[in-house]
Design a protein around this motif. Structure first.
Motif, mmCIF file in Angstrom:
data_model
loop_
_atom_site.group_PDB
_atom_site.id
_atom_site.type_symbol
_atom_site.label_atom_id
_atom_site.label_comp_id
_atom_site.label_asym_id
_atom_site.label_seq_id
_atom_site.Cartn_x
_atom_site.Cartn_y
_atom_site.Cartn_z
ATOM 1 N N ALA A 8 0.563 -1.343 -0.389
ATOM 2 C CA ALA A 8 -0.143 -0.048 0.020
ATOM 3 C C ALA A 8 0.839 1.411 0.248
ATOM 4 C CB ALA A 8 -0.659 -0.045 1.432
ATOM 5 N N SER A 9 1.664 1.000 -1.193
ATOM 6 C CA SER A 9 2.512 2.143 -0.905
ATOM 7 C C SER A 9 2.180 3.429 -2.672
ATOM 8 C CB SER A 9 4.344 2.144 -1.100
ATOM 9 O OG SER A 9 4.813 3.231 -2.052
ATOM 10 N N VAL A 10 2.436 3.319 -3.861
ATOM 11 C CA VAL A 10 1.896 3.644 -4.578
ATOM 12 C C VAL A 10 1.051 3.219 -5.975
ATOM 13 C CG1 VAL A 10 3.014 5.674 -6.331
ATOM 14 C CG2 VAL A 10 4.482 5.774 -4.530
ATOM 15 N N ALA A 11 1.905 1.909 -5.971
ATOM 16 C CA ALA A 11 1.349 1.169 -7.270
ATOM 17 C C ALA A 11 0.597 0.391 -6.477
ATOM 18 C CB ALA A 11 2.196 0.046 -7.304
ATOM 19 N N GLY A 12 0.295 -0.249 -4.848
ATOM 20 C CA GLY A 12 -0.930 -0.714 -4.976
ATOM 21 C C GLY A 12 -2.195 -0.015 -4.652
ATOM 22 N N ILE A 29 -3.458 -4.938 1.307
ATOM 23 C CA ILE A 29 -2.620 -6.157 2.052
ATOM 24 C C ILE A 29 -1.430 -4.742 2.469
ATOM 25 C CG2 ILE A 29 -1.659 -8.356 1.355
ATOM 26 C CD1 ILE A 29 -2.530 -9.234 4.309
ATOM 27 N N GLU A 30 -0.816 -5.060 3.999
ATOM 28 C CA GLU A 30 0.124 -4.116 3.313
ATOM 29 C C GLU A 30 1.151 -4.156 4.943
ATOM 30 O OE1 GLU A 30 2.011 -1.575 2.487
ATOM 31 O OE2 GLU A 30 3.481 -1.759 4.306
ATOM 32 N N LYS A 31 2.093 -4.661 4.244
ATOM 33 C CA LYS A 31 3.117 -4.963 5.535
ATOM 34 C C LYS A 31 3.577 -4.193 7.497
ATOM 35 C CE LYS A 31 7.204 -6.056 4.721
ATOM 36 N NZ LYS A 31 9.294 -6.232 4.846
ATOM 37 N N GLY A 39 10.299 9.022 3.528
ATOM 38 C CA GLY A 39 11.339 9.288 1.900
ATOM 39 C C GLY A 39 10.715 10.427 1.010
ATOM 40 N N TYR A 40 11.587 10.478 0.575
ATOM 41 C CA TYR A 40 11.981 12.036 -0.081
ATOM 42 C C TYR A 40 10.467 12.152 -1.602
ATOM 43 C CZ TYR A 40 15.935 15.164 -0.992
ATOM 44 O OH TYR A 40 16.694 16.089 -1.014
ATOM 45 N N ALA A 41 11.291 13.088 -1.950
ATOM 46 C CA ALA A 41 10.212 13.405 -2.695
ATOM 47 C C ALA A 41 10.835 12.887 -4.164
ATOM 48 C CB ALA A 41 10.387 14.788 -3.395
ATOM 49 N N GLY A 281 5.295 -2.196 -10.767
ATOM 50 C CA GLY A 281 5.838 -0.555 -10.365
ATOM 51 C C GLY A 281 7.040 -2.185 -9.538
ATOM 52 N N ASP A 282 7.834 -1.196 -8.620
ATOM 53 C CA ASP A 282 8.420 -1.423 -8.600
ATOM 54 C C ASP A 282 8.815 -3.170 -8.000
ATOM 55 O OD1 ASP A 282 9.797 0.756 -8.597
ATOM 56 O OD2 ASP A 282 10.452 1.165 -5.469
ATOM 57 N N ALA A 283 8.148 -3.720 -7.553
ATOM 58 C CA ALA A 283 7.980 -4.999 -7.214
ATOM 59 C C ALA A 283 8.388 -5.967 -8.868
ATOM 60 C CB ALA A 283 6.820 -5.767 -7.047
ATOM 61 N N GLY A 293 10.163 5.580 -11.577
ATOM 62 C CA GLY A 293 9.203 4.956 -10.923
ATOM 63 C C GLY A 293 8.236 5.036 -10.549
ATOM 64 N N THR A 294 7.322 6.508 -9.999
ATOM 65 C CA THR A 294 6.512 6.110 -9.092
ATOM 66 C C THR A 294 5.423 6.420 -10.615
ATOM 67 O OG1 THR A 294 7.375 7.280 -7.954
ATOM 68 C CG2 THR A 294 5.170 7.927 -8.161
ATOM 69 N N GLY A 295 5.573 7.565 -11.818
ATOM 70 C CA GLY A 295 5.014 7.475 -12.925
ATOM 71 C C GLY A 295 4.801 6.278 -13.414
HETATM 72 C C1 LIG Z 1 9.088 4.230 2.824
HETATM 73 C C2 LIG Z 1 9.468 4.414 1.617
HETATM 74 C C3 LIG Z 1 10.195 5.831 1.009
HETATM 75 C C4 LIG Z 1 10.573 5.362 -0.017
HETATM 76 N N1 LIG Z 1 11.427 6.802 -0.403
HETATM 77 C C5 LIG Z 1 11.428 7.436 -1.948
HETATM 78 C C6 LIG Z 1 12.007 8.299 -1.708
HETATM 79 O O1 LIG Z 1 12.797 9.379 -0.851
HETATM 80 N N2 LIG Z 1 12.701 8.265 -3.587
HETATM 81 C C7 LIG Z 1 12.233 7.488 -4.672
HETATM 82 O O2 LIG Z 1 12.571 7.973 -5.478
HETATM 83 N N3 LIG Z 1 11.117 6.735 -4.253
HETATM 84 C C8 LIG Z 1 10.614 6.266 -2.556
HETATM 85 N N4 LIG Z 1 10.550 5.464 -2.587
HETATM 86 C C9 LIG Z 1 10.511 4.198 -3.399
HETATM 87 C C10 LIG Z 1 8.629 4.642 -4.181
HETATM 88 O O3 LIG Z 1 7.540 4.802 -3.315
HETATM 89 C C11 LIG Z 1 8.647 3.349 -5.729
HETATM 90 O O4 LIG Z 1 9.624 3.808 -6.240
HETATM 91 C C12 LIG Z 1 7.358 4.122 -6.428
HETATM 92 O O5 LIG Z 1 6.515 5.159 -5.506
HETATM 93 C C13 LIG Z 1 6.986 2.739 -7.035
HETATM 94 O O6 LIG Z 1 6.490 2.103 -5.817
HETATM 95 P P1 LIG Z 1 5.799 0.961 -4.850
HETATM 96 O O7 LIG Z 1 4.398 1.009 -4.405
HETATM 97 O O8 LIG Z 1 5.549 -0.264 -6.941
HETATM 98 O O9 LIG Z 1 6.778 0.758 -4.629
HETATM 99 P P2 LIG Z 1 6.562 1.066 -2.332
HETATM 100 O O10 LIG Z 1 7.238 2.908 -2.706
HETATM 101 O O11 LIG Z 1 8.501 0.477 -2.351
HETATM 102 O O12 LIG Z 1 5.687 0.004 -1.465
HETATM 103 C C14 LIG Z 1 6.226 -0.786 -1.433
HETATM 104 C C15 LIG Z 1 4.670 -1.492 -0.419
HETATM 105 O O13 LIG Z 1 4.889 -2.376 0.064
HETATM 106 C C16 LIG Z 1 5.181 -2.824 0.759
HETATM 107 N N5 LIG Z 1 5.599 -4.248 1.358
HETATM 108 C C17 LIG Z 1 6.642 -4.781 1.480
HETATM 109 N N6 LIG Z 1 6.622 -5.769 1.810
HETATM 110 C C18 LIG Z 1 5.647 -5.904 1.797
HETATM 111 C C19 LIG Z 1 5.214 -7.441 2.179
HETATM 112 N N7 LIG Z 1 5.763 -8.446 2.345
HETATM 113 N N8 LIG Z 1 3.598 -7.247 2.209
HETATM 114 C C20 LIG Z 1 2.803 -6.289 2.428
HETATM 115 N N9 LIG Z 1 3.255 -4.918 1.920
HETATM 116 C C21 LIG Z 1 4.732 -5.300 1.856
HETATM 117 C C22 LIG Z 1 5.821 -1.549 1.408
HETATM 118 O O14 LIG Z 1 6.086 -1.629 3.305
HETATM 119 C C23 LIG Z 1 5.685 -0.363 1.125
HETATM 120 O O15 LIG Z 1 4.117 0.353 1.327
HETATM 121 C C24 LIG Z 1 9.905 5.351 -1.039
HETATM 122 C C25 LIG Z 1 9.295 3.827 -0.558
HETATM 123 C C26 LIG Z 1 9.467 3.743 0.641
HETATM 124 C C27 LIG Z 1 8.103 2.605 0.890
#
Ligand SMILES: Cc1cc2nc3c(=O)[nH]c(=O)nc-3n(C[C@H](O)[C@H](O)[C@H](O)COP(=O)(O)OP(=O)(O)OC[C@H]3O[C@@H](n4cnc5c(N)ncnc54)[C@H](O)[C@@H]3O)c2cc1C
Length: 394
Positions: A8-12, A29-31, A39-41, A281-283, A293-295
């Motif tokens: 539950a960050s951005v992609a989810g 579901i979020e850990k 996090g940064y910007a 997303g990052d996964a 990554g965020t876009g």
């Molecule tokens: C705390 C934090 C700070 C960040 N700061 C920056 C930054 O400053 N600059 C930048 O460019 N990118 C940062 N990122 C990464 C950025 O958010 C991602 O690159 C991008 O937005 C893609 O997001 P995402 O949702 O795919 O992955 P992420 O943003 O990495 O989110 C993954 C989410 O999954 C959750 N998670 C992990 N393992 C499990 C599991 N086993 N079960 C359930 N949930 C789980 C994590 O807690 C997180 O909420 C940060 C990520 C996090 C989590």
């Protein structure tokens, strides 16, 4: 369909928003025990990102939280300005703190999507008709589809695609990020200081608190991503003896509650789906710094949900189309990010000087703003967004 999203960050939450609007029943579901701040910007740049936010109905809410950052001044050890990084390079067209973005996405979805914090998937098995999932807390459940949006260290990827080290390509840069009370008098501006293989950036988008990022270029550095005390130690050791205001920043780091550390790693997989499980997303395709990554996470969410709708729920067709469409876009962004360490954390004084001279010179070129804008959005716009019929929010 009954769809489980892990993360539950951005992609989810972005995917949850789209799926829910197409009428699916979504659980996230979020850990972490609660929505993670910090996090940064992160930024959106160019027409593809902005149009996606527009279609999702998120653009205004994100703009209301935008950082409106100006340039980042590159300084020497005495704090004297050497050059400036234009905001188009660092902040794109719409920049927002990652924690603020997560809040906007959560607020837009929490009434219609089921969120389960403080839990995680422990096992996944699937057959032709569904996916059986067991959890660390709570009884097992069966879903139609499972989506891994759980970041670079994705559990879904490990459980379904295996723990192959070849999936991960570290770029050699490791960084800690934290918030502290403002001490540099910054407001919508930032400062960057470099020593060979070390970079410190401090920014304050809203005045008051400042956000500090401390990065080190050290290919092969080993750390445990669950051990925050060890991560603080790594940053403290690598920055011991570094000049400028670094000693006071290190002191603040010890007290920071939102300290976050990670390796900048790209994820490369031959396939993003296995049966009824898919990654987003990052996964599935983390790009690293400057890799949009965020876009990519938000555009990918729109495409994945849109293709599921177009395929009338046939996940095989939808996952194949999602991958066909997104792969070239992801590859372009990952390629760009591969060069980011040279720019962010140059490894010698000579390279630091060359980068600074480049940005000093740009200031005097009349075409510089147009050139910078072009290069800052080139990869982010290398995609033709299909015209999905995303139902309006009701
Ligand atoms: C705390 C934090 C700070 C960040 N700061 C920056 C930054 O400053 N600059 C930048 O460019 N990118 C940062 N990122 C990464 C950025 O958010 C991602 O690159 C991008 O937005 C893609 O997001 P995402 O949702 O795919 O992955 P992420 O943003 O990495 O989110 C993954 C989410 O999954 C959750 N998670 C992990 N393992 C499990 C599991 N086993 N079960 C359930 N949930 C789980 C994590 O807690 C997180 O909420 C940060 C990520 C996090 C989590």
């Amino acid at each position: 369909m009954d769809i489980l999203i892990s993360g539950a960050s951005v992609a989810g939450p972005a995917l949850a928003l789209c799926l829910q609007r197409y009428g699916h029943d979504v659980t996230v579901i979020e850990k972490a025990p609660a929505l993670r701040g910090g996090g940064y910007a992160v930024d959106f740049r160019g027409s593809v990102h902005l149009q996606t936010l527009e279609r999702m109905g998120l653009r205004a809410a994100i703009e209301a939280r935008a950082t409106h950052m100006g340039e980042i001044a590159i300084v020497d050890g005495a704090g004297e300005r050497l050059a400036g990084l234009p905001s188009a390079v660092f902040s794109g067209d719409l920049e927002v703190l990652r924690g603020d973005l997560a809040e906007v996405l959560y607020a837009a979805t929490s009434r219609r999507v089921r969120y389960r914090f403080g839990d995680q998937i422990t096992a996944i098995s699937q057959d032709e008709h569904g996916v059986d999932v067991t959890f660390a807390g709570g009884p097992p459940q069966r879903f139609d589809l499972v989506v891994g949006c759980d970041g670079v260290h994705s559990a879904v990827r490990r459980l379904v695609f295996g723990d192959d080290p070849a999936h991960k390509k570290p770029l050699g840069v490791y960084g800690g990020i934290f918030t502290m009370p403002g001490t540099l008098g910054l407001h919508r501006s930032g400062v960057m200081y470099n020593e060979p293989g070390r970079a410190v950036t401090v920014m304050s988008p809203h005045g008051g608190n400042q956000i500090v990022s401390m990065s080190v270029y050290e290919p092969g550095l080993e750390f445990d991503y669950r051990d925050v005390a060890q991560q603080r130690r790594i940053v403290a050791e690598r920055f011991a003896g570094v000049g400028w205001r670094v000693p006071e920043l290190l002191e603040a780091m010890e007290r920071a509650e939102d300290f976050w550390f990670d390796s900048t790693t790209q994820i490369h997989l031959d396939r993003w789906s296995q049966g009824r499980v898919v990654l987003l997303g990052d996964a599935g395709f983390a790009g690293g710094p400057g890799g949009n990554g965020t876009g990519l996470a938000v555009v990918g969410a729109h495409v994945l949900a849109g293709e599921l709708d177009r395929a009338r729920g046939d996940h095989r067709v939808a996952f194949r189309r999602y991958e066909e469409l997104m792969r070239p876009y992801v590859a372009t962004c990952q390629k760009q990010s591969g060069g980011s360490p040279d720019f962010l954390v140059p490894t010698t004084w000579k390279k630091i000087g060359q980068r600074n001279r480049f940005f000093r010179m740009m200031r005097y070129l009349p075409v510089a703003p147009r050139l910078i804008k072009h290069f800052a959005t080139k990869t982010a716009t290398a995609f033709e967004l299909p015209a999905y019929d995303l139902p309006a929010l009701v």
